[in-house]
Design a protein around this motif. Structure first.
Motif, short mmCIF file in Angstrom:
data_model
loop_
_atom_site.label_atom_id
_atom_site.label_comp_id
_atom_site.label_asym_id
_atom_site.label_seq_id
_atom_site.Cartn_x
_atom_site.Cartn_y
_atom_site.Cartn_z
N ASN A 1 -4.63 6.51 -2.94
CA ASN A 1 -4.61 7.88 -3.49
C ASN A 1 -4.61 8.17 -4.95
OD1 ASN A 1 -4.84 9.02 -0.94
ND2 ASN A 1 -2.66 9.20 -0.49
N LYS A 2 -3.77 7.24 -5.39
CA LYS A 2 -3.55 7.71 -6.94
C LYS A 2 -4.31 6.42 -7.79
CE LYS A 2 -0.34 10.83 -6.46
NZ LYS A 2 -0.74 12.40 -6.92
N THR B 1 0.69 -1.13 0.02
CA THR B 1 0.02 -0.06 0.15
C THR B 1 0.84 1.15 0.14
OG1 THR B 1 -0.12 0.01 2.27
CG2 THR B 1 -1.70 -1.19 1.49
N LYS B 2 0.06 2.48 -0.06
CA LYS B 2 1.01 3.72 -0.13
C LYS B 2 2.32 3.83 -1.13
CE LYS B 2 -0.66 4.23 4.64
NZ LYS B 2 -0.34 4.63 5.96
N SER B 3 1.95 2.90 -2.17
CA SER B 3 3.30 3.23 -3.11
C SER B 3 3.60 4.36 -3.87
CB SER B 3 2.87 2.00 -4.37
OG SER B 3 1.81 2.54 -5.14
N ASP B 4 2.42 5.30 -3.81
CA ASP B 4 2.80 6.58 -4.35
C ASP B 4 3.78 7.54 -3.23
OD1 ASP B 4 0.32 6.43 -2.62
OD2 ASP B 4 0.22 8.61 -2.66
N ASP B 5 3.66 7.03 -1.99
CA ASP B 5 4.59 8.00 -1.04
C ASP B 5 5.99 7.10 -0.97
OD1 ASP B 5 3.29 9.85 -0.62
OD2 ASP B 5 2.02 8.98 0.91
N SER C 1 -1.78 1.90 -4.68
CA SER C 1 -1.89 3.46 -4.08
C SER C 1 -3.52 3.69 -4.17
CB SER C 1 -1.48 4.37 -4.68
OG SER C 1 -1.64 5.63 -4.30
#
Length: 218
Positions: free
Chosen positions: A199-200, A161-165, A197
């Motif tokens: 978010n993305k 998870t949270k690969s955009d960050d 992600s």
């Protein structure tokens, strides 16, 4: 399977049950996929992204606050649906987060006992999606969760998870390589590691497709 994944989540995903004790679980029905991960891994955000509904699973600002199993139904037919295009149903189970530092040893032990009994004894459970933060190293709690899944003989699939960050890009690549090495050593682990992600929207369509395949397998 991409179209099957789209169809599975084309209709509203419905929350239908919450259980704090094993004796309070809903009767087994549709195939189940449980989402498991550390308290701050972004589990609720990912479930919301899959469902296309930002308020479906509650995103808590106090990690480890949730102490219950939350059940959501995906793929329910609506009046007038073409039976030939009706997706299989799938139950999504939001498990309580683990690794909450503020919890007492008794609470942690209770979580582990309840989760093990659920994992081992739920006849409709097909897979656990084990969420791992793409930005940070694997924690002891993550390894303990994998041990628990292995002991319960439940197949699990790692989803980052949270690969955009996860920056720079080399950090994400290193994390993906680490996960690939972990699954090679775990008998219960699915060989495919997915990267997402919320978010993305990265990897959401692919994860929906994987879930649709599970739903169709019955």
């Amino acid at each position: 399977m991409m179209e099957a994944g789209r169809l599975l989540f084309a209709r509203p995903v419905r929350f239908f049950f919450a259980a704090q004790k094993l004796e309070g679980l809903p009767p087994p029905d549709a195939p189940e996929v449980a989402f498991c991960g550390r308290s701050n891994v972004g589990k609720s955000s990912l479930i919301n992204a899959l469902a296309g509904h930002h308020g479906l699973a509650r995103v808590s600002h106090t990690p480890g606050r949730t102490r219950q199993l939350n059940f959501f139904m995906a793929g329910e037919a609506a009046p007038g649906d073409d039976p030939a295009r009706k997706p299989a149903r799938l139950t999504l189970v939001d498990m309580p987060g683990y690794g909450f530092a503020a919890a007492s040893k008794a609470v942690k032990a209770d979580w582990q006992g309840m989760m093990f009994d659920y994992l081992r004894g739920r006849p409709t459970l097909r897979r656990v999606i084990l969420l791992m933060d793409a930005r940070i190293e694997t924690k002891d709690g993550d390894r303990a969760a994998m041990d628990l899944l292995g002991e319960a003989a439940v197949p699990f699939q790692i989803v980052l998870t949270k690969s955009d960050d996860a920056k720079p890009a080399s950090r994400l690549a290193k994390r993906q390589a680490e996960m690939a090495e972990i699954v090679r050593k775990r008998v219960a682990a699915h060989p495919v590691v997915m990267t997402t992600s919320a978010n993305k929207g990265t990897g959401i369509a692919e994860l929906r497709a994987a879930l649709a395949e599970i739903a169709q397998s019955g």
